[in-house]
Design a protein around this motif. Sequence first.
Motif, short mmCIF file in Angstrom:
data_model
loop_
_atom_site.label_atom_id
_atom_site.label_comp_id
_atom_site.label_asym_id
_atom_site.label_seq_id
_atom_site.Cartn_x
_atom_site.Cartn_y
_atom_site.Cartn_z
N LYS A 36 -3.78 4.60 -1.74
CA LYS A 36 -4.97 4.96 -0.94
C LYS A 36 -5.07 6.61 -0.61
N TYR A 90 -5.06 3.37 -7.83
CA TYR A 90 -5.99 3.69 -6.77
C TYR A 90 -6.89 2.51 -6.61
N ARG A 91 -7.06 2.22 -5.22
CA ARG A 91 -8.40 1.65 -4.81
C ARG A 91 -8.93 2.24 -3.58
N GLU A 92 -10.13 2.32 -3.28
CA GLU A 92 -10.88 2.86 -2.30
C GLU A 92 -10.77 2.18 -1.03
N TYR A 142 -7.06 14.59 -4.26
CA TYR A 142 -7.83 13.38 -4.03
C TYR A 142 -8.50 12.89 -5.34
N TYR A 195 0.80 -1.31 0.12
CA TYR A 195 -0.12 -0.08 0.13
C TYR A 195 0.93 1.20 -0.09
N ARG A 215 -7.64 10.11 3.45
CA ARG A 215 -9.01 9.89 4.00
C ARG A 215 -9.66 8.67 3.67
N ASP A 216 -9.25 7.71 2.98
CA ASP A 216 -9.94 6.36 2.56
C ASP A 216 -9.58 5.55 3.93
N VAL A 217 -8.49 5.86 4.60
CA VAL A 217 -8.03 5.10 5.76
C VAL A 217 -7.96 5.63 7.08
N GLN A 256 -7.49 9.61 -7.60
CA GLN A 256 -8.49 8.55 -7.86
C GLN A 256 -8.50 8.02 -9.29
#
Length: 195
Positions: free
Chosen positions: A168, A193-195, A184, A56, A171-173, A188
């Motif tokens: 990521k 990128y993966r949410e 952001y 990640y 704010r996704d984590v 994306q």
Amino acid sequence: MPARRTLLAWVLLPILGLLGVGATREDICTMSIVPRSEWRALPSKCTESLSLPVRYVVVSHTAGSTCNSPTSCEQQARNVQHYHAQTLGWCDVGYNFLIGEDGLVYEGRGWDTKGAHTGATWNPISIGISFMGNYMERVPPNRALRAAQNLLACGVARGALSPRYEIKGHRDVQQTLSPGDQLYRIIQTWPHYRE
């Protein structure tokens, strides 16, 4: 001499790209990452290593001042380190790498050391990349975005990032506005990128 090397990289990277000169990923790593010694970082007191390759990458922004030249970005990197190490009492700057609007990457904790960028769950399994500035209302310049993408390619080439790494947004984590609304939206669109 270190300032000249940084300035030379800052000038040569766009030229090489325009000329189509075939620089390898290792060349890009060497040319575009400003080592800690060159931005005059304080010595790190961090001792926890990352288990590489990590899967990640967490992208954030510092939400502070921007910088757009090697001189101002070196100063901004020192400011971030001072805040993290002196004010917050951390062992070093929290991020593995900082991205300047000058199109260069500033080495924070580097590839091998666990960061302090995203909390206990994500720090041990990710590389933290932070864009220096606030990107709620504005986007980073293209050269800064290219620097981040070159850094990711460098991480894969070095074996620090899995070839199937996932990006990521901060704010996704965690509950935060980082990396800012505008940055952001950009990350994306990146392929990893993966949410």
